[in-house]
Design an enzyme around this catalytic site. Structure first.
Site, PDB file in Angstrom:
ATOM      1  N   HIS A 158     -89.614 -48.227   9.842  1.00  0.00           N
ATOM      2  CA  HIS A 158     -90.139 -47.429   8.729  1.00  0.00           C
ATOM      3  C   HIS A 158     -91.045 -46.318   9.245  1.00  0.00           C
ATOM      4  CE1 HIS A 158     -88.971 -50.032   5.264  1.00  0.00           C
ATOM      5  NE2 HIS A 158     -88.934 -50.957   6.212  1.00  0.00           N
ATOM      6  N   GLU A 180     -94.138 -49.477  11.142  1.00  0.00           N
ATOM      7  CA  GLU A 180     -94.441 -48.185  10.524  1.00  0.00           C
ATOM      8  C   GLU A 180     -94.806 -47.237  11.664  1.00  0.00           C
ATOM      9  OE1 GLU A 180     -94.103 -47.369   7.431  1.00  0.00           O
ATOM     10  OE2 GLU A 180     -94.213 -49.202   6.227  1.00  0.00           O
ATOM     11  N   HIS A 240     -84.631 -48.054   3.957  1.00  0.00           N
ATOM     12  CA  HIS A 240     -84.193 -47.125   2.921  1.00  0.00           C
ATOM     13  C   HIS A 240     -82.852 -46.451   3.253  1.00  0.00           C
ATOM     14  CE1 HIS A 240     -88.295 -47.756   1.615  1.00  0.00           C
ATOM     15  NE2 HIS A 240     -88.714 -47.264   2.782  1.00  0.00           N
ATOM     16  N   GLU A 264     -87.742 -40.228   5.324  1.00  0.00           N
ATOM     17  CA  GLU A 264     -87.927 -41.479   6.047  1.00  0.00           C
ATOM     18  C   GLU A 264     -86.580 -42.134   6.338  1.00  0.00           C
ATOM     19  OE1 GLU A 264     -90.118 -45.852   5.553  1.00  0.00           O
ATOM     20  OE2 GLU A 264     -90.199 -44.388   3.912  1.00  0.00           O
TER      21      GLU A 264
END
Length: 316
Positions: free
Chosen positions: A197, A279, A105, A142
């Site tokens: 992430h 993650e 992102h 994030e």
């Protein structure tokens, strides 16, 4: 302080009879002292800053500090490697290896909702170009987390001699889209790609997990050649991540193994080189969020990933 004017200036002191000889002596000593200092610096100084000085202070370096771990902390503020602008190949054990780090992102995706909502082909179906990602309840995003960890990870891998490339470094207005993220790793002929992430699951759900590509053969996607090596990469990262960070594998996906296989992620489906997603924790859980917002813990996260990548690339 107020200025009273020249008339209030104190009287000038009387000139001492010793002043002229003293000035002459100083004039003779200063050049010699300066030459001695220059010679000392040319030889590199003491190398450790001298007694009572932090390492690097003798040559103008700045001492590191472990204070202030939090969302505004930058790499290097807790003794971690500072990010470098380039990623040159080194002479260490990973010389000749290429690693692509994919910070999940873009920090300014939120300003370009139309662009990131555009659908792209991920082989199995069409999916949004990208998303804004999640955040902690206090607003630590994030995107900020992934970029910080990516910088730390890059510095660690470069120390091992790897050539490291990032898919984005907050150097573009949005994206790249998930299909382009895959193409960047493919075009680099990367030996390993890691997409960083943090999750946005429900409060009370904790832990990290590593996402592996499933076997997909549809449209532009064909993961058959990378499923095996990607699993090995993911297993090594999961093992070292848990050991270095002290974090447990996810208690809400992965059946306690910390490994999850998915076939719906374009970044994996379209990859032709070994690739996994990590993650690192759940931003929506207060206990995980306390870790994710700590610079010291982010350094551990980068270290854990780095050790897993090094182990995979060296086959040891």
């Amino acid at each position: 302080m107020s200025y009273a004017g020249p008339e209030s200036d104190p009287p000038l002191p009387r000139r001492s009879r010793l002043r002229r000889p003293l000035a002459v002596a100083l004039a003779a000593l200063v050049p010699g002292a300066l030459l001695g200092w220059l010679a000392y610096e040319a030889l590199g100084g003491s190398g450790d800053g001298g007694p009572g000085q932090p390492a690097g202070a003798a040559s103008g370096g700045r001492a590191s500090s472990s204070a202030g771990a939090g969302r505004d902390e930058k790499p290097g503020a807790d003794g971690s490697p500072a990010p470098s602008a380039s990623a040159p190949a080194g002479s260490g054990p990973l010389a000749g290896k290429v690693v692509v780090i994919d910070p999940g992102h873009n920090p300014t995706n939120y300003r370009h909702t139309a662009e990131i909502n555009r659908k792209v082909d991920i082989g199995t179906n069409l999916k949004e170009c990208d998303t804004t990602g999640t955040s902690t309840n206090d607003g630590y995003t994030e995107a900020a987390f992934t970029l910080d960890v990516a910088h730390r990870l890059r510095a660690l891998l470069q120390r091992q001699g790897a050539t490291v490339r990032l898919t984005q470094d907050a150097d573009r207005p949005f994206g790249p889209c998930v299909d382009e993220r895959a193409r960047i790793g493919n075009a680099a002929h990367a030996d390993a790609v890691v997409s960083v992430h943090a999750d946005g699951a429900g409060a009370g759900q904790r832990g990290f997990h590593v996402i592996l590509p499933g076997e997909v053969r549809a449209g532009a996607a064909d993961t058959r050649a990378i499923v095996g090596p990607s699993r090995e990469l993911g297993e090594r990262i999961a093992t070292d991540f848990a050991r270095v960070t002290g974090s447990a594998p996810s208690d809400y996906v992965g059946d306690g193994s910390g490994l999850v296989t998915r076939e719906d992620l374009g970044g994996l489906n379209l990859s032709t080189v070994p690739k996994v997603f990590v993650e690192c924790g759940n931003m929506r859980d207060s206990k995980d969020a306390a870790l994710l917002t700590s610079g010291a813990w982010r350094q551990k996260a980068a270290q854990g990933m780095s050790e897993g990548i090094v182990s995979f690339l060296r086959g040891s």
